[in-house]
Enzyme design. Structure first.
Site, PDB file in Angstrom:
ATOM      1  N   LYS A  44       1.270   4.282   6.960  1.00 42.30           N
ATOM      2  CA  LYS A  44       0.545   5.115   5.991  1.00 42.30           C
ATOM      3  C   LYS A  44       1.119   6.531   6.030  1.00 42.30           C
ATOM      4  O   LYS A  44       1.917   6.879   6.901  1.00 42.30           O
ATOM      5  CB  LYS A  44      -0.946   5.179   6.317  1.00 42.30           C
ATOM      6  CG  LYS A  44      -1.685   3.857   6.310  1.00 42.30           C
ATOM      7  CD  LYS A  44      -1.877   3.281   4.922  1.00 42.30           C
ATOM      8  CE  LYS A  44      -2.706   2.011   4.976  1.00 42.30           C
ATOM      9  NZ  LYS A  44      -2.710   1.300   3.679  1.00 42.30           N
ATOM     10  N   SER A 103       0.796  -1.222   0.000  1.00 44.29           N
ATOM     11  CA  SER A 103       0.000   0.000   0.000  1.00 44.29           C
ATOM     12  C   SER A 103       0.835   1.280   0.000  1.00 44.29           C
ATOM     13  O   SER A 103       0.298   2.359  -0.257  1.00 44.29           O
ATOM     14  CB  SER A 103      -0.943   0.027   1.209  1.00 44.29           C
ATOM     15  OG  SER A 103      -0.221   0.186   2.415  1.00 44.29           O
TER      16      SER A 103
END
Length: 236
Positions: free
Chosen positions: A118, A49
């Site tokens: 993230k 991701s």
């Protein structure tokens, strides 16, 4: 008396007592635990991701001394099976519990907490949405420049955008970041289960987003130390 004889009369120096091996192991583990609790902590990147900024299997260091978070920081945060839970359920197998304890202590192996990496996009109180006419994320009315993006979701102005039917899945309605929380997205936007996963393509933003409590953030990523060929800091 000869010099050799005089030397033989000198008492032998006391032999240093060796510390038991298990004591050395305990001291080493305590040292590692203290470093990871208060200074830096290593993590492995578990998913794609954050490509191309980070790749699966990369090893990164997080600065535990830095409690300030800015937009654009890549951070690691802890959670359970869901982002709403702080820890994983207690394992029934005592060997698994022991392995998790060692993992929490050393930073290697399984842990009692799942960790996700993230990029911070929205800070407490900010309003975040997507997209501008060109397909950019908007924070408090201003379009973000995101040079780190990789394989964003499809968006074609006038054909597949936030006004078309169907809407582009890049689009999500305005959400307000609660106080003491963060909105985070992945750099590999089309492969990221992030804060707005449940909002994409929706028309209304109430309750669709999930946020990261600031007290769950371990710290910002300051260094990638493996593989050695990619040793260094991260781009913003």
């Amino acid at each position: 008396m000869t010099d050799a004889g005089a030397a033989s009369d000198q008492p032998a120096p006391p032999r240093r007592r060796r510390v038991p091996w298990f004591t050395e192991v305990v001291v080493a583990l305590v040292a590692v635990a203290l470093v990871q609790a208060f200074l830096v902590k290593p993590f492995g990147v578990p998913s794609q991701s954050m490509e191309q900024t980070l790749h699966v299997g990369d090893r990164i260091l997080v600065n535990r001394l830095d409690h300030s978070v800015e937009r654009g920081d890549v951070v690691v945060f802890g959670h359970g099976d869901t982002w709403q839970e702080s820890r994983l359920p207690t394992a029934g197998n005592p060997l698994v519990r022991l392995a998790r304890w060692v993992g929490d202590l050393t930073g290697f192996g399984p842990s009692n907490t799942s960790y996700t990496v993230k990029r911070v996009i929205g800070l407490p109180g900010e309003r975040v949405s997507c997209c501008t006419a060109a397909g950019a994320v908007i924070v408090d009315g201003r379009a973000l420049e995101e040079p780190y993006l990789f394989e964003d979701l499809p968006f074609t102005p006038g054909e597949l955008d936030c006004s078309s039917t169907p809407r582009s899945t890049r689009c999500f309605p305005q959400v307000t970041v609660p106080q003491e929380n963060l909105l985070v997205l992945g750099d590999h936007r089309s492969e990221s289960a992030d804060s707005v996963l449940g909002c994409r393509g929706a028309a209304e933003g109430d309750g669709c987003a999930r946020f990261v409590p600031e007290n769950r953030v371990v710290g910002p990523v300051v260094l990638r130390f493996w593989p050695l060929g990619d040793l260094g800091g991260l781009s913003r």
